[in-house]
Write an enzyme that holds these catalytic residues in place. Structure first.
Site, mmCIF file in Angstrom:
data_model
loop_
_atom_site.group_PDB
_atom_site.id
_atom_site.type_symbol
_atom_site.label_atom_id
_atom_site.label_comp_id
_atom_site.label_asym_id
_atom_site.label_seq_id
_atom_site.Cartn_x
_atom_site.Cartn_y
_atom_site.Cartn_z
ATOM 1 N N SER A 32 36.750 28.952 47.061
ATOM 2 C CA SER A 32 36.858 30.254 46.406
ATOM 3 C C SER A 32 35.719 31.117 46.917
ATOM 4 C CB SER A 32 36.740 30.091 44.894
ATOM 5 O OG SER A 32 35.400 29.765 44.585
ATOM 6 N N LYS A 33 35.761 32.359 46.537
ATOM 7 C CA LYS A 33 34.742 33.329 46.959
ATOM 8 C C LYS A 33 33.329 32.829 46.648
ATOM 9 C CE LYS A 33 36.119 37.247 48.845
ATOM 10 N NZ LYS A 33 35.500 37.591 50.136
#
Ligand code: GLU
Length: 486
Positions: free
Chosen positions: A256-257
């Site tokens: 994820s980011k």
């Protein structure tokens, strides 16, 4: 599991955003599989979600795939015998299959409203079982259902799942996989607005395009039994399947980011080398053997087999990626590297558009080649060597404001001015200054480096002298930041 069908694989992105790292890896594995066994690699655009598709997204996906060096044999831009390669243009073929599904009764009209189904779901949950279908709709005979539809009753089309049947397939990566039909509800194949859903159109297209192997992310595993039942309903051969493992961040959770950029475009912009990222993506779940980490595309294609893709999640280690990029940069030829860093130097306003043949730039890139991991780091590290005077950073200013620093630099300038250029033994000159001022060598070296480069790290000073040339060296040693001069 092995069939004699010609190998035809596809990558099927939905143009609703940038190409994700996971998508890029899926595309790469499909490409590698096709290219390693003389098959065809097909690009199909799954653009039925008209509300979320954008032309920019499609363009950026194509650009990202090309940037990685992937090419395809059939696709939206190059056509092919199985077109269109845009799902949005294939609606008539879906309509024909839907009509057949209704006639053969593997699709049926479900008239229960969303609210009614929600109530049924709640009751099922309370009874600790899965909701499977709206019984009244499933049992309605075809003629009555057609009459209700003709009278304007709203409906969706659902796929009639077998009541109790194991749906089993051999996955190239996961081995035998079985889903019990009891665990899968009669899923919506065509929405109320007449738009067919992903599972239906994906299977219809894989059948129509004669896809032999479906290689895709593990998140699609749950879709596979539904799609297999479509192939069986159509009476066409089922493709073989390979579900590649999830990509995890360093924290072991889905990438994820938080643990790294997830869009390939971010890596392109940040200045990662394409060949390095290609190599790195291959290692997300695949290995040539137990030790080789760096390999060429040719070596990959020699060795590629679905058998060597692992089942367990692949960790996206950004430190390893940076290391790998540095390694690729060190192996590049100087002209290649100069053209790779040039756009970043231009963007940083350091050089003109046509600077690639510039000898000074080549010297600089050569001096820093061992030191940077991303193309964009070169202009950051070398910025101080452009222009007449550097933009001294805080550490350099501090070094230059230190006791004796201004004297050391100006004394060295005086000696250099009288010496041959380039000086035969620069180090000896620095030693002379240190002895003269009765200070340690570092007390001269540090301010000299700070004065010349504007920072404290960097390549050896002999190379810096060569890059800067006599006039700039003398000027930089004499014209220090204000704080150092006072
Ligand atoms: N359009 C789907 C996606 O982007 C494709 C899935 C598949 O490969 O079947 O996830």
């Amino acid at each position: 599991m092995a069939s004699n069908r010609p190998v035809r694989v596809r990558f099927a992105p939905s143009p609703t955003g940038m190409l994700h790292i996971g998508g890029a890896r899926t595309a790469l594995f499909n490409w590698a599989f096709a290219r390693s066994c003389g098959g065809k690699f097909i690009l199909r655009i799954e653009d039925t979600d008209t509300a979320r598709n954008t032309p920019e997204s499609l363009q950026s996906i194509l650009d990202s795939l090309r940037w990685l060096g992937l090419d395809w044999d059939e696709g939206p831009d190059c056509g092919g015998d199985f077109g269109s390669y845009y799902q949005s243009e294939r609606l008539p073929s879906y309509q024909a299959a839907i009509a057949r599904g209704l006639q053969e009764d593997w699709l049926y009209r479900c008239f229960a409203s969303a609210e009614e189904i929600e109530v049924q779901r709640t009751l099922a949950r309370e009874a600790k079982c899965n909701w499977r279908f709206d019984e009244a709709s499933r049992n309605l005979n075809q003629a009555d259902a057609a009459a209700r539809a003709a009278a304007g009753d709203p409906f969706v089309l659902r796929f009639r799942m077998p009541m109790a049947e194991d749906i089993t397939f051999q996955d190239h990566i996961r081995g035998t996989v079985t889903f019990a039909s009891q665990g899968i509800e009669d899923w919506v194949a065509v929405r109320g607005n007449a738009m067919p859903t992903y599972n239906l159109v994906c299977a219809l297209d894989d059948a129509a395009m004669e896809i032999s192997h479906v290689i895709r992310g593990e998140e699609h595993l749950v879709n596979t039994p539904k799609q297999i039942l479509i192939f069986r309903a159509l009476g066409v051969p089922e493709p073989e399947f390979a579900h590649v493992p999830l990509i995890l961040g360093k924290d072991g959770k889905k990438l994820s980011k938080r643990t790294g950029d997830t869009a390939l475009g971010d890596y392109i912009r940040a200045g990662y080398a394409a060949d390095a990222l290609f190599n790195f993506l291959c290692l997300l779940g695949f290995s040539i053997d137990d030790k080789t980490e760096i390999f060429t595309r040719e070596e990959l294609l020699e060795a590629f087999t679905l058998k060597r893709i692992s089942k367990s999640g692949a960790i996206f280690d950004t430190d390893k990626l940076a290391w790998m990029c540095g390694d690729y940069i060190r192996r590049m030829s100087l002209p290649e590297l100069v053209s790779a860093v040039l756009p970043y130097c231009i963007e940083a306003g350091l050089v003109a558009q046509d600077a690639s043949a510039d000898e000074a730039l080549q010297n600089m890139v050569g001096a820093f080649q061992e030191r940077f991991h991303l193309y964009s780091e070169f202009p950051q590290q070398a910025a101080g060597l452009f222009g007449a005077l550097p933009d001294w950073d805080d550490q350099a200013r501090k070094a230059l404001a230190g006791e004796g620093a201004a004297l050391a630099t100006s004394q060295l300038a005086d000696i250099l001015e009288k010496a041959n250029w380039p000086p035969e033994d620069f180090k000896a000159l620095v030693v002379t200054v240190a002895e003269d001022l009765e200070v340690g060598l570092g007390k001269v070296m540090k301010p000299v480096r700070a004065a010349l480069t504007g920072t404290l790290g960097g390549p050896e000073l002999e190379r810096i002298l060569q890059i800067l040339g006599r006039e700039r060296v003398l000027r930089r040693l004499r014209e220090l930041p204000t704080a150092a001069r006072s």
